[in-house]
Design a protein around this motif. Structure first.
Motif, PDB file in Angstrom:
ATOM      1  N   ILE B  71       0.837  -1.187   0.000  1.00 61.21           N
ATOM      2  CA  ILE B  71       0.000   0.000   0.000  1.00 61.21           C
ATOM      3  C   ILE B  71       0.874   1.239   0.000  1.00 61.21           C
ATOM      4  CG2 ILE B  71      -1.807   1.276   1.221  1.00 61.21           C
ATOM      5  CD1 ILE B  71      -2.645  -1.368   2.446  1.00 61.21           C
ATOM      6  N   LYS B  72       0.656   2.058  -1.022  1.00 62.39           N
ATOM      7  CA  LYS B  72       1.390   3.320  -1.081  1.00 62.39           C
ATOM      8  C   LYS B  72       0.390   4.424  -0.806  1.00 62.39           C
ATOM      9  CE  LYS B  72       5.680   2.510  -2.870  1.00 62.39           C
ATOM     10  NZ  LYS B  72       5.972   1.410  -1.948  1.00 62.39           N
ATOM     11  N   VAL B  73       0.709   5.230   0.171  1.00 64.06           N
ATOM     12  CA  VAL B  73      -0.200   6.332   0.443  1.00 64.06           C
ATOM     13  C   VAL B  73       0.514   7.647   0.161  1.00 64.06           C
ATOM     14  CG1 VAL B  73      -1.801   5.275   2.058  1.00 64.06           C
ATOM     15  CG2 VAL B  73       0.374   6.147   2.887  1.00 64.06           C
ATOM     16  N   ASP B  74      -0.316   8.596  -0.151  1.00 66.59           N
ATOM     17  CA  ASP B  74       0.187   9.935  -0.403  1.00 66.59           C
ATOM     18  C   ASP B  74       0.815  10.487   0.881  1.00 66.59           C
ATOM     19  OD1 ASP B  74       0.580  12.502  -1.151  1.00 66.59           O
ATOM     20  OD2 ASP B  74      -1.384  12.754  -2.104  1.00 66.59           O
ATOM     21  N   GLN B  75       2.028  10.959   0.780  1.00 61.81           N
ATOM     22  CA  GLN B  75       2.706  11.445   1.982  1.00 61.81           C
ATOM     23  C   GLN B  75       2.041  12.684   2.568  1.00 61.81           C
ATOM     24  OE1 GLN B  75       6.437  12.212  -0.119  1.00 61.81           O
ATOM     25  NE2 GLN B  75       6.296  14.289   0.695  1.00 61.81           N
ATOM     26  N   LYS B  76       1.294  13.389   1.719  1.00 61.80           N
ATOM     27  CA  LYS B  76       0.588  14.575   2.209  1.00 61.80           C
ATOM     28  C   LYS B  76      -0.534  14.204   3.167  1.00 61.80           C
ATOM     29  CE  LYS B  76       1.340  18.048  -1.350  1.00 61.80           C
ATOM     30  NZ  LYS B  76       2.294  17.364  -2.245  1.00 61.80           N
ATOM     31  N   ARG B  77      -0.939  12.943   3.115  1.00 62.58           N
ATOM     32  CA  ARG B  77      -2.052  12.529   3.960  1.00 62.58           C
ATOM     33  C   ARG B  77      -1.615  11.947   5.298  1.00 62.58           C
ATOM     34  NH1 ARG B  77      -5.484   8.537   0.640  1.00 62.58           N
ATOM     35  NH2 ARG B  77      -6.445   8.252   2.664  1.00 62.58           N
ATOM     36  N   THR B  78      -0.354  11.637   5.427  1.00 60.35           N
ATOM     37  CA  THR B  78       0.042  10.944   6.663  1.00 60.35           C
ATOM     38  C   THR B  78       0.596  11.900   7.703  1.00 60.35           C
ATOM     39  OG1 THR B  78       2.267  10.528   5.831  1.00 60.35           O
ATOM     40  CG2 THR B  78       0.622   8.828   5.414  1.00 60.35           C
ATOM     41  N   MET B  79       0.191  11.623   8.894  1.00 65.74           N
ATOM     42  CA  MET B  79       0.723  12.357  10.042  1.00 65.74           C
ATOM     43  C   MET B  79       1.240  11.284  10.993  1.00 65.74           C
ATOM     44  SD  MET B  79      -1.395  14.812  12.552  1.00 65.74           S
ATOM     45  CE  MET B  79      -0.672  15.586  13.970  1.00 65.74           C
ATOM     46  N   THR B  80       2.473  11.434  11.413  1.00 66.77           N
ATOM     47  CA  THR B  80       3.046  10.421  12.294  1.00 66.77           C
ATOM     48  C   THR B  80       3.187  10.999  13.689  1.00 66.77           C
ATOM     49  OG1 THR B  80       4.275   9.632  10.397  1.00 66.77           O
ATOM     50  CG2 THR B  80       4.932   8.784  12.531  1.00 66.77           C
ATOM     51  N   ILE B  81       2.746  10.227  14.659  1.00 63.41           N
ATOM     52  CA  ILE B  81       2.856  10.665  16.049  1.00 63.41           C
ATOM     53  C   ILE B  81       3.718   9.655  16.785  1.00 63.41           C
ATOM     54  CG2 ILE B  81       1.591  11.187  18.159  1.00 63.41           C
ATOM     55  CD1 ILE B  81      -0.836  11.782  16.419  1.00 63.41           C
ATOM     56  N   ALA B 127      -8.730  16.604   4.369  1.00 64.10           N
ATOM     57  CA  ALA B 127     -10.010  16.263   3.746  1.00 64.10           C
ATOM     58  C   ALA B 127     -10.253  17.161   2.531  1.00 64.10           C
ATOM     59  CB  ALA B 127     -11.140  16.427   4.760  1.00 64.10           C
ATOM     60  N   GLU B 128      -9.914  18.437   2.674  1.00 61.95           N
ATOM     61  CA  GLU B 128     -10.066  19.368   1.547  1.00 61.95           C
ATOM     62  C   GLU B 128      -9.121  19.005   0.410  1.00 61.95           C
ATOM     63  OE1 GLU B 128      -9.324  23.074   3.408  1.00 61.95           O
ATOM     64  OE2 GLU B 128     -11.330  23.132   4.313  1.00 61.95           O
ATOM     65  N   TYR B 129      -7.914  18.656   0.809  1.00 61.58           N
ATOM     66  CA  TYR B 129      -6.904  18.283  -0.190  1.00 61.58           C
ATOM     67  C   TYR B 129      -7.352  17.050  -0.973  1.00 61.58           C
ATOM     68  CZ  TYR B 129      -2.700  15.853  -1.782  1.00 61.58           C
ATOM     69  OH  TYR B 129      -1.786  15.156  -2.515  1.00 61.58           O
ATOM     70  N   CYS B 130      -7.900  16.063  -0.243  1.00 62.96           N
ATOM     71  CA  CYS B 130      -8.325  14.826  -0.904  1.00 62.96           C
ATOM     72  C   CYS B 130      -9.521  15.077  -1.819  1.00 62.96           C
ATOM     73  CB  CYS B 130      -8.696  13.777   0.132  1.00 62.96           C
ATOM     74  SG  CYS B 130      -7.251  13.058   0.890  1.00 62.96           S
ATOM     75  N   ALA B 131     -10.415  15.957  -1.378  1.00 64.82           N
ATOM     76  CA  ALA B 131     -11.602  16.239  -2.187  1.00 64.82           C
ATOM     77  C   ALA B 131     -11.195  16.916  -3.502  1.00 64.82           C
ATOM     78  CB  ALA B 131     -12.562  17.132  -1.407  1.00 64.82           C
ATOM     79  N   ALA B 132     -10.150  17.768  -3.424  1.00 63.00           N
ATOM     80  CA  ALA B 132      -9.726  18.504  -4.616  1.00 63.00           C
ATOM     81  C   ALA B 132      -8.894  17.637  -5.553  1.00 63.00           C
ATOM     82  CB  ALA B 132      -8.919  19.735  -4.193  1.00 63.00           C
TER      83      ALA B 132
END
Lengths: 207, 188
Positions: B71-81, B127-132
């Motif tokens: 699974i490759k996810v967009d790095q803009k979507r991940t937040m690491t804690i 969420a806005e980024y993904c919608a756009a």
């Protein structure tokens, strides 16, 4: 003698209705109250705002205390408890009398190696739940009885013909280090139990 | 008015007819007091002793090697804690080496004023980024990766899972493999 009309004021209010209501509520709360089950280890659960309730039946609770081993095991439901003890006895070649099985079915959570389990079955509830009496269920890689308890509990549940699989809950102390809780989760996950509950306390709304 | 009630209700003529008044009411005050005391006791004990629980679903361990890697996810979507010792948190948005704007590794505290603000901000912006973004599915949103170190305690884990529930983060996961760089963030 002149009659003086004294307006007699009732010094006391009629409390009958109030008393009725109070006792009605009292009865309600007594009947719905669940007695607090004594536990062999004090666990200060972390709090959360999530408010899912735990099921009353078919629940396996693994209590993890602060100490080194201190893992306690509890199954809700008498039939499952009895059956689990039977199966565990067979597996570890430890025999239990019928009386011991009955007693075990009524017990609360325990934390003993199965070899010495009968010694705490004999004890009174107050004695049994003193701090430090029970060392905890062994769960290291050489002697992983916790895994077997979980496995047999599920097996017992199936043999009793219950359709629903058991639910699992982990009740951990807030100060517990993560690797220990991780180890318990791993034991559950090794048996393909990927969904379980973490028992938490209630947190205020404005958190 | 200094008449004593002598108790002769004889009804002598000429005198007043004194019917002896039997007090038919019992004083219920004490009883009500007791009842309310017990009500209070039972109310408090019932609501407090009911344990709450937090449901936690983890990915299947057996498949993790085959599925997770692909699974490759967009790095803009991940937040690491990253959860460290002594209730410390370090978080970053995007990749550690190349964080997103405003998402460089930052220390935070638990609670309303700390990490929650950052999570909420990102839940909204992602969420806005993904919608756009073209080609994204409707459910897409922020992905929070929780990495507890060995020094983190159980309260930290529950607290951060609670934040996930409060902020209604669409996707979150507890990941146990921490890279040395991430570990360095939380070790002083």
């Amino acid at each position: 003698m002149a009659q003086i009309k004294m307006s007699k004021k009732a010094a006391s209010i009629d409390m009958t209705a109030m008393c009725d209501v109070a006792f009605l509520l009292l009865t309600f709360f007594i009947l719905t109250a669940t007695a607090k089950v004594p536990e062999p280890v004090n666990v200060d659960t972390p709090s959360s705002t999530v408010k899912t309730k735990l099921p009353d039946l078919g629940l396996v609770t693994i209590t993890v205390g602060k100490g080194k081993d201190n893992v306690f095991f509890d199954i809700k439901g008498r039939d499952i408890r009895r059956k689990t003890l039977e199966l565990m006895g067979n597996q570890y070649k430890v025999s239990f009398t019928d009386q011991e099985k009955d007693q075990f079915a009524l017990m609360e959570s325990f934390g003993m190696p199965i070899e010495s389990l009968s010694s705490i079955i004999k004890m009174k509830s107050a004695e049994r739940n003193k701090q430090g009496v029970q060392p905890g269920v062994p769960f290291d890689s050489i002697n992983n009885q916790l895994k077997d308890w979980i496995y047999t509990a599920r097996q017992a549940n199936i043999e009793l013909g219950n359709q629903k699989d058991l639910d699992f809950a982990i009740k951990g102390d807030a100060k517990l280090e993560y690797p220990k809780i991780k180890k318990i989760m791993d034991i559950l996950q090794d048996q393909d139990i990927n969904t379980f509950d973490l028992v938490t306390g209630l947190r205020g709304k404005d958190y | 008015m200094a008449e004593l009630n002598t108790g002769d209700g004889g009804g002598g003529k000429g005198g007043k007819v004194r019917s002896k008044k039997q007090n038919s009411k019992v004083d219920l005050t004490a009883m009500v007091d007791l009842a309310f005391l017990l009500i209070t006791f039972f109310m408090l004990t019932t609501s407090l002793s009911k344990p709450q629980s937090m449901n936690l679903g983890l990915p299947d361990q057996n498949d993790s090697t085959t599925v997770d890697k692909k699974i490759k996810v967009d790095q803009k979507r991940t937040m690491t804690i990253v959860l460290g010792a002594d209730n410390k948190i370090k978080w970053f948005h995007g990749l550690l080496a190349t964080p997103e704007p405003g998402g460089a590794p930052t220390e935070a505290v638990y609670g309303k004023e700390g990490i929650r603000k950052e999570i909420l901000k990102r839940v909204k912006s992602v969420a806005e980024y993904c919608a756009a973004k073209p080609g994204s599915k409707p459910g897409d949103g922020l992905i929070v990766i929780i990495k507890p170190t060995k020094k983190a305690n159980y309260r930290n884990l529950v607290d951060i899972l609670d934040e996930m529930a409060i902020c209604s983060v669409p996707t979150y996961a507890i990941v146990n493999d921490i890279t040395p760089e991430e570990l360095k963030l939380v070790t002083p």
